[in-house]
Scaffold this motif. Structure first.
Motif, PDB file in Angstrom:
ATOM      1  N   ILE A 167       0.987  -1.144   0.122  1.00  0.00           N
ATOM      2  CA  ILE A 167      -0.086  -0.082  -0.043  1.00  0.00           C
ATOM      3  C   ILE A 167       0.784   1.386   0.154  1.00  0.00           C
ATOM      4  N   MET A 168       2.010   1.023   0.524  1.00  0.00           N
ATOM      5  CA  MET A 168       2.843   2.239   0.693  1.00  0.00           C
ATOM      6  C   MET A 168       3.462   2.767  -0.686  1.00  0.00           C
ATOM      7  N   ASP A 169       3.615   1.814  -1.565  1.00  0.00           N
ATOM      8  CA  ASP A 169       4.039   1.587  -2.960  1.00  0.00           C
ATOM      9  C   ASP A 169       3.284   2.099  -4.204  1.00  0.00           C
ATOM     10  N   ALA A 170       1.861   1.990  -3.690  1.00  0.00           N
ATOM     11  CA  ALA A 170       0.895   2.095  -4.716  1.00  0.00           C
ATOM     12  C   ALA A 170       0.459   3.445  -4.981  1.00  0.00           C
ATOM     13  N   PRO A 171       0.570   3.882  -6.273  1.00  0.00           N
ATOM     14  CA  PRO A 171      -0.005   5.202  -6.591  1.00  0.00           C
ATOM     15  C   PRO A 171      -1.324   5.618  -6.644  1.00  0.00           C
ATOM     16  N   MET A 537       9.196   2.570 -12.404  1.00  0.00           N
ATOM     17  CA  MET A 537      10.561   2.978 -12.367  1.00  0.00           C
ATOM     18  C   MET A 537      10.869   3.453 -10.954  1.00  0.00           C
ATOM     19  N   ALA A 538      11.763   2.753 -10.303  1.00  0.00           N
ATOM     20  CA  ALA A 538      12.315   2.921  -8.969  1.00  0.00           C
ATOM     21  C   ALA A 538      13.713   3.599  -8.992  1.00  0.00           C
ATOM     22  N   LEU A 539      13.731   4.778  -8.156  1.00  0.00           N
ATOM     23  CA  LEU A 539      14.972   5.483  -7.956  1.00  0.00           C
ATOM     24  C   LEU A 539      15.423   5.756  -6.585  1.00  0.00           C
ATOM     25  N   TRP A 540      16.730   5.859  -6.294  1.00  0.00           N
ATOM     26  CA  TRP A 540      16.995   6.136  -5.005  1.00  0.00           C
ATOM     27  C   TRP A 540      16.693   5.381  -4.059  1.00  0.00           C
ATOM     28  N   ASP A 541      16.910   4.022  -4.043  1.00  0.00           N
ATOM     29  CA  ASP A 541      16.650   2.958  -3.063  1.00  0.00           C
ATOM     30  C   ASP A 541      15.050   3.010  -2.881  1.00  0.00           C
ATOM     31  N   ASP A 542      14.485   3.066  -4.009  1.00  0.00           N
ATOM     32  CA  ASP A 542      12.891   3.089  -3.966  1.00  0.00           C
ATOM     33  C   ASP A 542      12.230   4.128  -3.134  1.00  0.00           C
ATOM     34  N   GLN A 543      12.824   5.211  -2.976  1.00  0.00           N
ATOM     35  CA  GLN A 543      12.312   6.714  -2.300  1.00  0.00           C
ATOM     36  C   GLN A 543      11.276   7.134  -3.332  1.00  0.00           C
ATOM     37  N   LEU A 544      11.577   6.921  -4.490  1.00  0.00           N
ATOM     38  CA  LEU A 544      10.679   7.429  -5.799  1.00  0.00           C
ATOM     39  C   LEU A 544      10.369   6.637  -6.834  1.00  0.00           C
ATOM     40  N   LEU A 545       9.018   6.374  -6.820  1.00  0.00           N
ATOM     41  CA  LEU A 545       8.514   5.380  -7.734  1.00  0.00           C
ATOM     42  C   LEU A 545       7.728   6.042  -8.728  1.00  0.00           C
ATOM     43  N   VAL A 546       7.816   5.761  -9.964  1.00  0.00           N
ATOM     44  CA  VAL A 546       7.088   6.528 -11.305  1.00  0.00           C
ATOM     45  C   VAL A 546       6.584   5.387 -11.906  1.00  0.00           C
ATOM     46  N   THR A 547       5.035   5.586 -12.231  1.00  0.00           N
ATOM     47  CA  THR A 547       4.444   4.506 -12.885  1.00  0.00           C
ATOM     48  C   THR A 547       3.985   5.101 -14.099  1.00  0.00           C
ATOM     49  N   LEU A 548       4.184   4.713 -15.423  1.00  0.00           N
ATOM     50  CA  LEU A 548       3.562   5.110 -16.651  1.00  0.00           C
ATOM     51  C   LEU A 548       3.070   4.095 -17.499  1.00  0.00           C
ATOM     52  N   GLY A 549       1.907   4.308 -18.184  1.00  0.00           N
ATOM     53  CA  GLY A 549       1.177   3.276 -19.124  1.00  0.00           C
ATOM     54  C   GLY A 549       0.211   3.500 -19.582  1.00  0.00           C
ATOM     55  N   ALA A 550      -0.303   2.844 -20.527  1.00  0.00           N
ATOM     56  CA  ALA A 550      -1.256   3.107 -21.307  1.00  0.00           C
ATOM     57  C   ALA A 550      -1.937   1.798 -21.837  1.00  0.00           C
ATOM     58  N   ARG A 551      -3.385   1.596 -22.191  1.00  0.00           N
ATOM     59  CA  ARG A 551      -4.055   0.523 -22.573  1.00  0.00           C
ATOM     60  C   ARG A 551      -4.849   0.915 -23.880  1.00  0.00           C
ATOM     61  N   HIS A 552      -4.742   0.242 -24.858  1.00  0.00           N
ATOM     62  CA  HIS A 552      -5.579   0.402 -26.113  1.00  0.00           C
ATOM     63  C   HIS A 552      -6.844  -0.509 -25.937  1.00  0.00           C
ATOM     64  N   ALA A 580      -0.561   8.000 -15.316  1.00  0.00           N
ATOM     65  CA  ALA A 580       0.536   8.483 -14.473  1.00  0.00           C
ATOM     66  C   ALA A 580       0.609   8.354 -13.175  1.00  0.00           C
ATOM     67  N   GLY A 581       1.692   7.612 -12.353  1.00  0.00           N
ATOM     68  CA  GLY A 581       1.625   7.717 -10.997  1.00  0.00           C
ATOM     69  C   GLY A 581       2.888   7.883 -10.493  1.00  0.00           C
ATOM     70  N   VAL A 582       2.880   8.700  -9.368  1.00  0.00           N
ATOM     71  CA  VAL A 582       4.162   8.941  -8.693  1.00  0.00           C
ATOM     72  C   VAL A 582       3.928   8.642  -7.250  1.00  0.00           C
ATOM     73  N   VAL A 583       4.985   8.011  -6.665  1.00  0.00           N
ATOM     74  CA  VAL A 583       5.176   7.911  -5.213  1.00  0.00           C
ATOM     75  C   VAL A 583       6.438   8.277  -4.725  1.00  0.00           C
ATOM     76  N   VAL A 584       6.332   9.360  -3.723  1.00  0.00           N
ATOM     77  CA  VAL A 584       7.529   9.692  -3.144  1.00  0.00           C
ATOM     78  C   VAL A 584       7.627   9.592  -1.330  1.00  0.00           C
ATOM     79  N   LYS A 585       8.753   8.657  -1.264  1.00  0.00           N
ATOM     80  CA  LYS A 585       8.856   8.235   0.328  1.00  0.00           C
ATOM     81  C   LYS A 585      10.038   8.838   0.806  1.00  0.00           C
ATOM     82  N   PRO A 586       9.714  10.049   1.707  1.00  0.00           N
ATOM     83  CA  PRO A 586      10.795  10.765   2.331  1.00  0.00           C
ATOM     84  C   PRO A 586      11.264  10.121   3.408  1.00  0.00           C
ATOM     85  N   ASN A 587      10.529   9.200   4.186  1.00  0.00           N
ATOM     86  CA  ASN A 587      11.171   8.223   4.769  1.00  0.00           C
ATOM     87  C   ASN A 587      10.035   7.033   5.146  1.00  0.00           C
ATOM     88  N   GLU A 588      10.486   5.980   5.838  1.00  0.00           N
ATOM     89  CA  GLU A 588       9.849   4.670   5.796  1.00  0.00           C
ATOM     90  C   GLU A 588       8.455   4.621   6.313  1.00  0.00           C
TER      91      GLU A 588
END
Length: 813
Positions: A167-171, A537-552, A580-588
């Motif tokens: 749930i903490m990773d879900a955008p 896409m996970a960056l900086w030890d999963d502190q930033l998660l970016v989800t991009l996608g599309a459905r036809h 488009a979704g983004v998750v930022v985790k400043p701490n745990e």
């Protein structure tokens, strides 16, 4: 003349299951026995632990399970109390204990593990440390997220195309209600479970023959093909009402989600509901329960599971139930049965499952929602036991379905998956729709008819999911193709007259003759085809998660004349829906997220009598913007979210008599949710949703600025549980539910009042001759409020249930 008593019904539940098992088990055993890989089996243990230090938690988990748990690292302090309660594996219990501490663990042998500090190990070796394999949930190598502290909701859920997500990773906003919550609530249907959610309402009466839902103010499951998915697939779950016997989790993803789950069969955009089916756990299960209540309904359930094979790779689980008797509604009797067989194979690289479901419900005098004539002041709600339907009116529903699902790890970082399934729903019913004619409560049961429905559905999907790294960015990418088809058949015989009565003195009316329809001609056929691609896409030890996608998504529908079989209208269109979704985790303990996501609904046909009669509108694209904050302190969590959803609306311009989709409904909301263990003996679950809904565009200027039908300004749900200190094993609970007033008509001249109910319950767990026994009792609507519970988008109004009691006893042998 057709009466319910004259109808012959053959209950073939047992024979269906025996035949299905006889065919499927040998096939599954023969096909899956090859290439069996050795894997570590994780046993399920019952935990009831409350600690304030990690050291105490490690000691108590070890004592309860017999596992050897070692550590050489310094154990940090934890805030508050960590509560680990429920049936789970040792790794799942450790996940709860260590959440937010920066520590993890590594298995060192059979029934042994050691705590590790990943950051310290990475610093010493100069190389990245891979997270240990964590076996969670209720079975061998289960992908089921562990329950959160308190056991009422899970720490994650299934986000369709994106797979299982914490749930903490879900955008997006997701809640997953556990089987423990379902059992403790004594929930008979998933509508009962979803009443825990402040963003969801199930406006139809539990004594009606179907359940509908409203999520963030938009309707779900309003038609004859069903919009609740089963293990991620549409077309498998029962159509009109779904019993909870086979459900391990009930998941709710709020908001439009065309990318995640594909277009719902009839285009629901408020959210998605998914059933996670039960699977055999590592330990044998023999569970029997008996219950009584909601009038004079009596019945019971069985839950049986076993695992077989050298490494327990084969699993069998059966859930069955039967209930019969008078309900709390005047003149009503109900008979219901359920049989669900789940087979699974869990290998090191290959996993597969087969689910078979047979569900039946027969009602004499089924409750029916009310309509009200325009200009009539809404009368006060009568007693909740009032029934406007006669005992010679009835409803019989039979659902049979199945799903085969498999996945294969072609590489360590590449998984191929697919499923095929479907079902048939047959509903025969004889009743009308009581229409209120004046403020004194007089009504006529209009549209009395004998109808026979048959819905056949097929669903198939396949895809590939892989993990890879580019330029210090970790990717989880998924490609999926889906196909859903359904055929609806309907036969109708209308009555020559309609009974009438009064809300406050609804008495018996003489039977009215209605002949059975001669056949069930095909009335519609639909095909939904989708191709989707998404990357997280996970960056900086999963502190930033970016989800991009599309459905036809392609939508094709043919409607047929019931008399000639000729196509009367046809629809074939497609659209691309992005996310488009983004998750930022400043701490745990904190996640900040935002998303843009779309939903899709088939465009309307211009109705008969308009100047452009028969013209098909383009698919209606619903758009959502959402942002929020999720909090997790280990034993208690919560979230705050704001959202805006805009949905196109079709209507006829009164000036030009032209139908178009130029209208728009906009729902803006604020959601606050809380869950978990407040102290070692107090748990909370619930929250509040504030909803600002408005018709922002309309071809009829008089509708601008009005509030849409059935969208209350506020919904509150709050459940509290207290483990009493004076009786070991005794838990007391209370639930408050509130819904503010709702408009019944577009002009906002008719409304139903706000309402608040209180439910009280108790639960007592003990052992008798080494047999775990759980006794549960509840009184719903303690104050016996009389209220109209909700309005759906068709302007159907439901009557709230009266005070009623529930009692059940469960034993594990």
């Amino acid at each position: 003349m057709e009466f319910k008593q004259a109808k012959t019904r053959t209950y073939s539940l047992i024979s269906v299951l025996l035949v299905s098992t006889a065919m499927v088990v040998p096939m599954a055993s023969g096909a899956m026995a090859a290439n069996v890989q050795t894997e570590i089996a994780q046993a399920i243990h019952s935990f009831d632990i409350s600690v304030t230090t990690l050291a105490d938690g490690v000691a108590e988990i070890g004592a309860a399970s017999g596992w050897r748990i070692a550590y050489t690292v310094d154990l940090p302090g934890i805030e508050g109390t960590r509560v680990i309660r429920g049936d789970m594996t040792v790794p799942a219990a450790m996940e709860i204990l260590l959440r937010g501490t920066g520590l993890s663990y590594r298995e060192t042998g059979e029934n042994a593990l050691i705590l590790i500090d990943l950051a310290a190990e990475a610093g010493q070796s100069g190389a990245a440390i891979v997270d240990p394999i964590r076996v969670e949930g209720v079975g061998v190598k289960s992908d089921l997220a562990p329950a959160y502290a308190g056991g009422q909701v899970a720490t994650g859920g299934r986000l369709g195309l994106l797979g299982n997500t914490d749930i903490m990773d879900a955008p997006v906003s997701i809640t997953s209600y556990t089987s423990e919550r379902i059992a403790d609530q004594q929930a008979k249907t998933i509508a009962d479970v979803l009443r825990n959610d402040p963003s969801v309402r199930a406006p139809n009466a539990a004594t009606a023959n179907l359940d509908t839902y409203q999520i963030r103010g938009f309707g779900v499951n309003l038609f004859n093909t069903g919009e609740v998915s089963f293990n991620g697939a549409y077309g498998v779950a029962p159509t009109y009402r779904i019993q909870t016997g086979f459900a391990e989790r009930i998941e709710v993803v709020k908001g439009p989600n065309a990318l995640l789950n594909g277009m719902a069969p009839t285009g629901a955009v408020g959210g998605a509901i998914n059933i996670v089916p039960k699977r055999a756990g590592e330990e044998d299960l023999n569970r029997v329960s008996a219950d009584y209540g909601q009038g004079e309904q009596a019945g019971g359930n069985v839950d049986f599971s076993r695992r077989f094979g050298e490494n327990s790779e084969f699993g069998v689980r059966f859930n069955g139930g039967y209930h019969n008797g008078d309900t709390y509604l005047d003149r009503q009797t109900r008979e219901a049965s359920l049989g669900a067989l789940a087979l699974d194979y869990n290998g090191q690289r290959f996993r597969a499952s087969i689910d078979l479901i047979d569900q039946r419900e027969n009602l004499n005098a089924p409750a029916r929602e009310f309509r009200i004539d325009s200009g009539v002041t809404m009368p006060d709600a009568p007693d909740g036991s009032t029934n406007a339907i006669q005992n010679w009116e009835w409803s019989d529903a039979v659902d049979r379905s199945g799903l085969v699902k498999a996945e294969y790890d072609a590489l360590d970082n590449l998984t191929v998956f697919g499923s095929v399934g479907g079902g048939r729903t047959e509903l025969d019913r004889l009743f009308g729709t009581p229409t209120i004619k004046n403020s004194a409560g007089d009504y006529i049961d209009t549209g009395l008819s004998y109808r026979r429905f048959q819905t056949d559905r097929w669903s198939v999907n396949g895809g590939v999911r892989g993990d890879f790294e580019t330029a210090m960015i970790d990717h989880t990418a998924t490609f999926e193709a889906t196909r859903y088809e359904d055929i609806l058949r309907q036969g109708i015989s209308n009555a020559g007259s309609n009974p009438s009565s009064n809300l406050y003195s609804a008495g018996a009316v003489a039977p009215i003759a209605v002949n059975a329809p001669v056949n069930k001609p095909k009335t519609s056929e639909s095909q939904l085809t989708g191709f989707a691609l998404a990357d997280t896409m996970a960056l900086w030890d999963d502190q930033l998660l970016v989800t991009l996608g599309a459905r036809h998504q392609s939508v094709a529908t043919d409607n047929y004349s019931s008399s000639t079989g000729a196509v009367t209208s046809s629809y074939d269109d497609s659209v691309v829906t992005p996310m488009a979704g983004v998750v930022v985790k400043p701490n745990e303990n904190v996640s900040v997220y935002a998303n843009y996501i779309e939903g899709l609904t088939q465009g309307d046909f211009a109705p008969s009598g308009t100047s452009n009669q028969g013209e098909a509108m383009s698919p209606y694209v619903t758009k959502q913007f959402e942002s929020g904050v999720k909090l997790d302190w280990g034993s208690i969590g919560g979230s705050v979210a704001v959202f805006q959803i805009t949905k196109p609306v079709g209507d006829t311009n009164p000036a030009t008599n032209t139908f178009s989709s130029d209208g728009e409904q906009r729902n803006r909301g604020l959601e606050i949710n809380v869950f978990g263990q407040v102290t070692s003996d107090i748990r909370l679950l619930g929250g509040v949703m504030f909803l600002d809904s408005e018709i922002t565009d309309s071809v009829d200027p008089s509708d601008l600025g009005k509030r849409p039908v059935g969208t209350p300004e506020m919904q509150i749900n709050l459940t509290g549980e207290w483990d009493t200190p004076f009786v070991k094993g005794l838990t007391l609970s209370g639930t408050v539910t509130h819904t503010s007033e709702q408009y019944v008509d577009v002009a906002n001249t008719q409304d139903i009042s706000d309402w608040t109910t209180l439910d009280l319950g108790l639960r007592y767990k003990t052992n008798i001759d080494n047999t775990p026994i759980t006794v549960r009792a509840a009184i719903q609507n303690v104050t016996d409020e009389k209220y109209w519970s909700g309005v759906n988008q068709w302007r159907f109004i439901s009557l709230g249930a009266p005070r009623t009691a529930l009692l059940s006893v469960t034993a594990d042998f």
